[in-house]
Scaffold this active site. Structure first.
Site, short mmCIF file in Angstrom:
data_model
loop_
_atom_site.label_atom_id
_atom_site.label_comp_id
_atom_site.label_asym_id
_atom_site.label_seq_id
_atom_site.Cartn_x
_atom_site.Cartn_y
_atom_site.Cartn_z
N SER A 25 0.81 -1.23 0.00
CA SER A 25 0.00 0.00 0.00
C SER A 25 0.84 1.28 0.00
CB SER A 25 -0.92 0.00 1.22
OG SER A 25 -1.64 1.21 1.31
N LYS A 76 -14.02 -4.37 3.85
CA LYS A 76 -14.81 -3.15 3.65
C LYS A 76 -16.28 -3.31 4.00
CE LYS A 76 -11.92 -0.74 0.31
NZ LYS A 76 -11.89 0.00 -0.97
N ASP A 112 -13.62 6.34 -0.90
CA ASP A 112 -13.20 5.87 -2.22
C ASP A 112 -13.89 6.66 -3.33
OD1 ASP A 112 -11.33 3.90 -1.52
OD2 ASP A 112 -12.89 2.39 -1.24
N ASN A 160 -20.22 -6.54 -14.28
CA ASN A 160 -19.61 -7.49 -13.35
C ASN A 160 -19.91 -8.91 -13.82
OD1 ASN A 160 -18.14 -7.55 -10.74
ND2 ASN A 160 -19.84 -8.85 -10.11
N LYS A 162 -21.33 -12.67 -13.51
CA LYS A 162 -22.48 -13.27 -12.83
C LYS A 162 -21.96 -14.33 -11.86
CE LYS A 162 -26.41 -12.36 -15.83
NZ LYS A 162 -27.56 -12.96 -16.55
N ASP A 163 -21.32 -13.84 -10.80
CA ASP A 163 -20.72 -14.73 -9.82
C ASP A 163 -21.50 -14.66 -8.51
OD1 ASP A 163 -20.05 -12.26 -8.80
OD2 ASP A 163 -17.91 -12.42 -9.26
N MET A 213 -3.54 -5.58 -12.15
CA MET A 213 -2.62 -5.34 -11.04
C MET A 213 -1.47 -6.34 -11.07
SD MET A 213 -3.48 -5.44 -6.93
CE MET A 213 -4.79 -4.20 -7.06
N GLY A 259 -4.74 5.50 -11.23
CA GLY A 259 -5.35 5.21 -9.94
C GLY A 259 -4.65 5.88 -8.78
#
Length: 290
Positions: A25, A76, A112, A160, A162-163, A213, A259
């Protein structure tokens, strides 16, 4: 911390971050630079804490009268059950990244979305009336969604998989659509034709997933040909700073936003909540290479 000029004493106050993995971080660099610049006898440290140890960590920080802390994934949403109250934006998004301890009363909020709005507006102007495509429906993504809707975006298409999180994402999308003036819809990210069409009509595209990432910097959710000149493209991933999405966006003449900007501004909003002071942004920018 090696160049800290304020000695750590019995009066030094702790601010911390609870998440896992988290050693990468930038938050310690940002906050400790700000404390140093303003002469504040505080230190910001990170601790590898997941959901299994979260309740004990919160109890410990409260017992130690720690003024505040950040949380990141996977905490979170999980942390909300251990707090006394939450902000209006958290009621919409169901996520927290900042906790403020006021004499034992713990308040959770998410900065955020504020960080995202400031990052976009600094680089491309107001988001009011803009059409947004948002990739992802995790804690940070839904916080961005809620804040963007509150701050005047006209339409937001959330993509997103479909999980297991799809039903929760649908609940949040429907709530924000009902409670704000923004039209919000949820889409299957595997529907490439739909994604392409929404990006074509959008003013802003944001990746709020971890795709791209390190060590998976060769991955991207959007094809280069789906982007168009003038589109504002932001990647919430900041390691690497120049993600594959941003590389593709630059080739297409898009307005690219790293970002790191969101990281800086969400940190500044948290800093203000804990200290009552504005973060010395110019100084911190130098420290993180902005």
């Amino acid at each position: 911390m090696a160049d800290r000029k304020i000695p750590i004493t019995g009066h030094t106050e702790l601010i911390t971050l609870l998440a896992t993995p988290i050693r990468h971080s930038l938050s310690p660099t940002i906050h400790n630079a700000a404390f140093e610049k303003l002469g504040m006898d505080k230190v910001y440290l990170v601790f590898e804490v997941g959901q299994d140890g979260l309740e004990d960590a919160v109890k410990g920080l409260k017992a130690m009268q720690v003024r505040g802390w950040n949380v990141s994934m996977p905490n979170k949403t999980a942390i909300i059950q251990y707090l006394d109250q939450v902000s209006p934006v958290t009621k919409l998004c169901g996520a927290v990244n900042t906790v403020v301890n006021d004499n034992g009363v713990l308040t959770g909020t998410s900065t955020d979305g504020t960080g995202w709005v400031h990052a976009i507006e600094e680089n491309s102007g107001s988001i009011k009336g803009k059409k947004v495509v948002l990739l992802g429906a995790g804690g940070a993504a839904i916080a961005i969604l809620a804040q963007a809707a509150l701050d005047g975006a006209s339409e937001i298409a959330v993509f997103n998989k479909k999980d297991a999180f799809w039903d929760r994402a649908m609940e949040k999308v429907q709530l924000i659509d009902q409670e704000t003036d923004c039209h919000v819809t949820l889409h299957d990210i595997d529907d490439q034709a739909d994604l392409k069409a929404c990006i074509e009509a959008a003013d802003i595209l944001t990746n709020a997933t971890s795709v791209g990432m390190k060590p998976h910097e060769d991955t991207c959710l959007v094809e280069e040909e789906d982007l168009h000149e003038g589109l504002v493209v932001m990647d919430c991933v900041y390691n690497p700073k120049d993600t594959l999405l941003l590389k593709r966006a630059k080739k297409k003449g898009c307005i690219c936003v790293s970002g790191i900007y969101m990281m800086l501004y969400q940190g500044a909003a948290s800093f203000k909540l804990w200290t009552g002071e504005d973060m010395p942004l110019d100084y911190v920018r130098e420290k993180i290479g902005l």
